[in-house]
Design a protein around this motif. Structure first.
Motif, PDB file in Angstrom:
ATOM      1  N   GLY A 125      19.852  17.383   8.881  1.00  0.00           N
ATOM      2  CA  GLY A 125      20.254  18.010   7.551  1.00  0.00           C
ATOM      3  C   GLY A 125      19.450  19.109   7.311  1.00  0.00           C
ATOM      4  N   HIS A 126      18.307  19.799   8.171  1.00  0.00           N
ATOM      5  CA  HIS A 126      17.501  20.991   7.986  1.00  0.00           C
ATOM      6  C   HIS A 126      16.943  20.541   6.870  1.00  0.00           C
ATOM      7  CE1 HIS A 126      20.299  22.571  10.742  1.00  0.00           C
ATOM      8  NE2 HIS A 126      21.239  22.367  10.228  1.00  0.00           N
ATOM      9  N   SER A 127      16.212  19.381   6.633  1.00  0.00           N
ATOM     10  CA  SER A 127      15.189  18.970   5.535  1.00  0.00           C
ATOM     11  C   SER A 127      13.705  18.827   6.121  1.00  0.00           C
ATOM     12  CB  SER A 127      15.622  17.818   4.824  1.00  0.00           C
ATOM     13  OG  SER A 127      14.654  17.472   3.798  1.00  0.00           O
ATOM     14  N   SER A 128      12.779  19.743   5.892  1.00  0.00           N
ATOM     15  CA  SER A 128      11.560  19.741   6.271  1.00  0.00           C
ATOM     16  C   SER A 128      10.838  18.394   5.499  1.00  0.00           C
ATOM     17  CB  SER A 128      10.638  21.117   6.193  1.00  0.00           C
ATOM     18  OG  SER A 128      10.640  21.221   4.847  1.00  0.00           O
ATOM     19  N   ALA A 129      11.318  18.561   4.175  1.00  0.00           N
ATOM     20  CA  ALA A 129      10.666  17.375   3.492  1.00  0.00           C
ATOM     21  C   ALA A 129      10.925  16.126   3.964  1.00  0.00           C
ATOM     22  CB  ALA A 129      10.945  17.541   1.782  1.00  0.00           C
ATOM     23  N   LEU A 130      12.177  15.761   4.333  1.00  0.00           N
ATOM     24  CA  LEU A 130      12.591  14.541   4.860  1.00  0.00           C
ATOM     25  C   LEU A 130      11.917  14.223   6.076  1.00  0.00           C
ATOM     26  CD1 LEU A 130      14.240  12.088   4.001  1.00  0.00           C
ATOM     27  CD2 LEU A 130      16.291  13.159   5.298  1.00  0.00           C
ATOM     28  N   ILE A 131      11.842  15.040   7.089  1.00  0.00           N
ATOM     29  CA  ILE A 131      10.922  15.014   8.244  1.00  0.00           C
ATOM     30  C   ILE A 131       9.613  14.695   8.066  1.00  0.00           C
ATOM     31  CG2 ILE A 131      10.385  16.098  10.204  1.00  0.00           C
ATOM     32  CD1 ILE A 131      12.845  18.010  10.241  1.00  0.00           C
ATOM     33  N   ALA A 132       9.083  15.399   7.114  1.00  0.00           N
ATOM     34  CA  ALA A 132       7.671  15.067   6.720  1.00  0.00           C
ATOM     35  C   ALA A 132       7.402  13.493   6.029  1.00  0.00           C
ATOM     36  CB  ALA A 132       7.082  16.041   5.679  1.00  0.00           C
ATOM     37  N   ASP A 133       8.455  13.155   5.449  1.00  0.00           N
ATOM     38  CA  ASP A 133       8.582  11.774   4.913  1.00  0.00           C
ATOM     39  C   ASP A 133       8.652  10.861   5.710  1.00  0.00           C
ATOM     40  OD1 ASP A 133       8.120  10.039   2.749  1.00  0.00           O
ATOM     41  OD2 ASP A 133      10.271  10.116   2.193  1.00  0.00           O
ATOM     42  N   GLY A 134       9.460  11.201   7.073  1.00  0.00           N
ATOM     43  CA  GLY A 134       9.720  10.315   8.220  1.00  0.00           C
ATOM     44  C   GLY A 134       8.659  10.181   9.019  1.00  0.00           C
ATOM     45  N   ILE A 135       7.613  11.135   9.174  1.00  0.00           N
ATOM     46  CA  ILE A 135       6.557  11.182   9.830  1.00  0.00           C
ATOM     47  C   ILE A 135       5.557  10.126   9.347  1.00  0.00           C
ATOM     48  CG2 ILE A 135       4.557  12.509  10.551  1.00  0.00           C
ATOM     49  CD1 ILE A 135       6.486  14.892  11.097  1.00  0.00           C
ATOM     50  N   GLU A 136       5.548  10.425   7.777  1.00  0.00           N
ATOM     51  CA  GLU A 136       4.603   9.475   7.240  1.00  0.00           C
ATOM     52  C   GLU A 136       4.955   7.989   7.278  1.00  0.00           C
ATOM     53  OE1 GLU A 136       2.697   7.165   3.924  1.00  0.00           O
ATOM     54  OE2 GLU A 136       4.885   7.653   4.244  1.00  0.00           O
ATOM     55  N   SER A 137       6.547   7.579   7.523  1.00  0.00           N
ATOM     56  CA  SER A 137       6.895   6.297   7.959  1.00  0.00           C
ATOM     57  C   SER A 137       6.497   5.884   9.244  1.00  0.00           C
ATOM     58  CB  SER A 137       8.112   6.355   7.624  1.00  0.00           C
ATOM     59  OG  SER A 137       8.799   6.607   6.403  1.00  0.00           O
ATOM     60  N   VAL A 138       6.126   6.837  10.049  1.00  0.00           N
ATOM     61  CA  VAL A 138       5.432   6.480  11.436  1.00  0.00           C
ATOM     62  C   VAL A 138       4.261   5.942  11.186  1.00  0.00           C
ATOM     63  CG1 VAL A 138       4.475   7.369  13.749  1.00  0.00           C
ATOM     64  CG2 VAL A 138       6.643   8.076  12.665  1.00  0.00           C
ATOM     65  N   ALA A 139       3.419   6.201  10.509  1.00  0.00           N
ATOM     66  CA  ALA A 139       2.192   5.914   9.865  1.00  0.00           C
ATOM     67  C   ALA A 139       2.391   4.479   9.186  1.00  0.00           C
ATOM     68  CB  ALA A 139       1.512   6.553   9.043  1.00  0.00           C
ATOM     69  N   ASP A 140       3.427   4.283   8.635  1.00  0.00           N
ATOM     70  CA  ASP A 140       3.893   2.888   7.898  1.00  0.00           C
ATOM     71  C   ASP A 140       4.178   1.536   9.014  1.00  0.00           C
ATOM     72  OD1 ASP A 140       3.885   4.213   5.545  1.00  0.00           O
ATOM     73  OD2 ASP A 140       6.114   4.071   5.488  1.00  0.00           O
ATOM     74  N   ILE A 141       4.413   2.269  10.177  1.00  0.00           N
ATOM     75  CA  ILE A 141       4.729   1.322  11.273  1.00  0.00           C
ATOM     76  C   ILE A 141       3.156   0.701  11.682  1.00  0.00           C
ATOM     77  CG2 ILE A 141       5.442   0.879  13.643  1.00  0.00           C
ATOM     78  CD1 ILE A 141       7.592   3.098  13.108  1.00  0.00           C
ATOM     79  N   GLY A 142       2.474   1.936  11.900  1.00  0.00           N
ATOM     80  CA  GLY A 142       1.071   1.508  12.064  1.00  0.00           C
ATOM     81  C   GLY A 142       0.240   0.652  11.087  1.00  0.00           C
ATOM     82  N   SER A 143       0.472   0.823   9.938  1.00  0.00           N
ATOM     83  CA  SER A 143      -0.167   0.096   8.910  1.00  0.00           C
ATOM     84  C   SER A 143       0.251  -1.268   8.786  1.00  0.00           C
ATOM     85  CB  SER A 143       0.336   0.963   7.320  1.00  0.00           C
ATOM     86  OG  SER A 143       1.595   0.573   7.064  1.00  0.00           O
ATOM     87  N   SER A 144       1.609  -1.544   9.196  1.00  0.00           N
ATOM     88  CA  SER A 144       2.276  -2.957   9.042  1.00  0.00           C
ATOM     89  C   SER A 144       1.422  -3.656  10.104  1.00  0.00           C
ATOM     90  CB  SER A 144       3.778  -2.958   9.230  1.00  0.00           C
ATOM     91  OG  SER A 144       4.266  -2.246   8.422  1.00  0.00           O
ATOM     92  N   ILE A 145       1.177  -2.960  11.413  1.00  0.00           N
ATOM     93  CA  ILE A 145       0.312  -3.671  12.531  1.00  0.00           C
ATOM     94  C   ILE A 145      -1.099  -3.917  11.917  1.00  0.00           C
ATOM     95  CG2 ILE A 145      -0.199  -3.439  14.833  1.00  0.00           C
ATOM     96  CD1 ILE A 145       2.159  -1.748  15.461  1.00  0.00           C
ATOM     97  N   LEU A 146      -1.580  -2.918  11.525  1.00  0.00           N
ATOM     98  CA  LEU A 146      -2.938  -3.104  11.045  1.00  0.00           C
ATOM     99  C   LEU A 146      -3.043  -4.106   9.756  1.00  0.00           C
ATOM    100  CD1 LEU A 146      -4.356   0.531  10.905  1.00  0.00           C
ATOM    101  CD2 LEU A 146      -5.127  -1.505  12.233  1.00  0.00           C
ATOM    102  N   VAL A 147      -2.124  -4.388   9.034  1.00  0.00           N
ATOM    103  CA  VAL A 147      -1.971  -5.332   7.845  1.00  0.00           C
ATOM    104  C   VAL A 147      -2.162  -6.843   8.684  1.00  0.00           C
ATOM    105  CG1 VAL A 147      -0.881  -6.423   6.224  1.00  0.00           C
ATOM    106  CG2 VAL A 147      -1.181  -4.137   6.163  1.00  0.00           C
ATOM    107  N   TRP A 148      -1.401  -7.064   9.483  1.00  0.00           N
ATOM    108  CA  TRP A 148      -1.245  -7.978  10.266  1.00  0.00           C
ATOM    109  C   TRP A 148      -2.211  -8.728  11.088  1.00  0.00           C
ATOM    110  CZ3 TRP A 148      -0.714  -9.443  15.572  1.00  0.00           C
ATOM    111  CH2 TRP A 148      -0.195 -10.861  15.929  1.00  0.00           C
ATOM    112  N   LEU A 149      -2.816  -7.680  11.917  1.00  0.00           N
ATOM    113  CA  LEU A 149      -4.100  -8.000  12.580  1.00  0.00           C
ATOM    114  C   LEU A 149      -5.174  -7.999  11.683  1.00  0.00           C
ATOM    115  CD1 LEU A 149      -3.736  -5.167  15.437  1.00  0.00           C
ATOM    116  CD2 LEU A 149      -3.677  -7.675  15.657  1.00  0.00           C
ATOM    117  N   GLY A 150      -5.372  -7.486  10.467  1.00  0.00           N
ATOM    118  CA  GLY A 150      -6.682  -7.823   9.665  1.00  0.00           C
ATOM    119  C   GLY A 150      -6.487  -8.947   9.039  1.00  0.00           C
ATOM    120  N   ILE A 151      -5.397  -9.346   8.639  1.00  0.00           N
ATOM    121  CA  ILE A 151      -5.071 -10.800   7.790  1.00  0.00           C
ATOM    122  C   ILE A 151      -5.346 -11.942   8.867  1.00  0.00           C
ATOM    123  CG2 ILE A 151      -3.382 -12.233   6.664  1.00  0.00           C
ATOM    124  CD1 ILE A 151      -2.383  -9.925   5.547  1.00  0.00           C
ATOM    125  N   LYS A 152      -4.864 -11.707  10.037  1.00  0.00           N
ATOM    126  CA  LYS A 152      -4.891 -12.715  10.984  1.00  0.00           C
ATOM    127  C   LYS A 152      -6.383 -12.976  11.643  1.00  0.00           C
ATOM    128  CE  LYS A 152      -1.890 -14.909  12.808  1.00  0.00           C
ATOM    129  NZ  LYS A 152      -1.446 -15.997  12.455  1.00  0.00           N
TER     130      LYS A 152
END
Length: 290
Positions: A34-61
């Motif tokens: 869809g030619h949206s740099s804002a959506l691409i930027a938001d999607g790249i930030e969601s990649v960090a969300d994947i890492g954050s979920s893993i970090l959350v799980w490891l940190g709690i365990k």
């Protein structure tokens, strides 16, 4: 925390991980098509969300692991360390997203597609729901990394809203730069979130004392034990999901050592049994009244 609560908590974290994977793939794919740099930027930030979920799980365990010969006070510091790693990664991510958005401002690009807006609407609603779930879990358990992850979901909703507005303005007015400016707004939100998480993580790692209201509540609770004259000192630090403390209890100088020892145990038992304070361990020092 009971084993059943740990299982339920893991389910929520893995649900968040699964949703973040779908969002990252969906945002980047739709943003490219869809030619949206804002959506691409938001999607790249969601990649960090994947890492954050893993970090959350490891940190709690790790933070829930019991004390061992090498870690006499347990592993509670894994919680803020995980939050520190997450916030540091997000700061580097912010720099990259900002660079891409600024570069796109000076380039001619096609208008973003209108069909990206329903995707963003779904993301905004989903992230707000995740924010409310993880905020409730964080407050219930006292986990900094869970609270940090809840704020992360809330800022994701805001960043997606910024992308939504940028795309809508670009489509309606033909002003292509609105999309890139929305991407910069997204980066600013990520940066603010990262700095906030970084500060909270450092405070806990440095054993910063909790609020005065918590200390006052602890003092009042300890003074309710029969035989306690007053509380002289109260040193508190947070470790993982609970509090560790040293408390100096003043008792009558005329009682026996055994009686003073009993009062000390009663103070410790009363504090550790408090559900609202989530106290992990207490070292009680008995002081005789002059």
């Amino acid at each position: 925390m009971s084993s059943s609560q740990e299982i339920n908590l893991s389910r929520f974290i893995f649900l968040s991980l699964f949703i973040n994977c779908l969002f990252a793939l969906g945002k980047i794919s739709v943003g490219l098509i869809g030619h949206s740099s804002a959506l691409i930027a938001d999607g790249i930030e969601s990649v960090a969300d994947i890492g954050s979920s893993i970090l959350v799980w490891l940190g709690i365990k790790i933070s829930q692991m019991p004390p061992d010969p090498d870690h006499h006070f347990g592993h509670g510091k894994a919680d803020p360390i995980a939050a520190l790693a997450l916030s540091t990664f997000l700061i580097f991510l912010t720099v990259w997203v900002s660079f891409v958005a600024l570069r796109n401002l000076g380039q001619s690009s096609p208008l973003p597609s209108l069909y990206t807006l329903p995707i963003l609407s779904l993301i905004i609603v989903s992230k707000e729901i995740l924010y409310r779930i993880f905020k409730k879990l964080g407050e219930k358990t006292g986990s900094l990394v869970l609270l940090a992850d809840s704020w992360h979901h809330r800022y994701d909703a805001f960043s997606s809203l910024a992308a939504f507005c940028g795309i809508l303005i670009a489509v309606i007015t033909g002003w292509k730069q609105a999309d890139s400016l929305a991407a910069l707004a997204t980066a600013a939100l990520i940066f603010w979130n990262s700095i906030h998480l970084l500060r909270l993580s450092f405070l806990e790692i440095m054993d910063t004392a909790p609020s005065k209201s918590i200390e006052l509540k602890i003092r009042n609770l300890a003074e309710e034990v029969p035989g306690v004259v007053k509380i002289e000192k109260c040193r508190i630090r947070k470790s993982g999901q609970g509090l560790l403390m040293d408390i100096h209890v003043v008792v009558s100088g005329s009682i026996t050592v055994r009686e003073g020892h009993t009062i000390g145990h009663q103070v410790k038992d009363k504090l550790c049994s408090s559900n609202s304070l989530k106290i992990t361990d207490v070292v009680v020092h008995i002081e005789p009244l002059d």
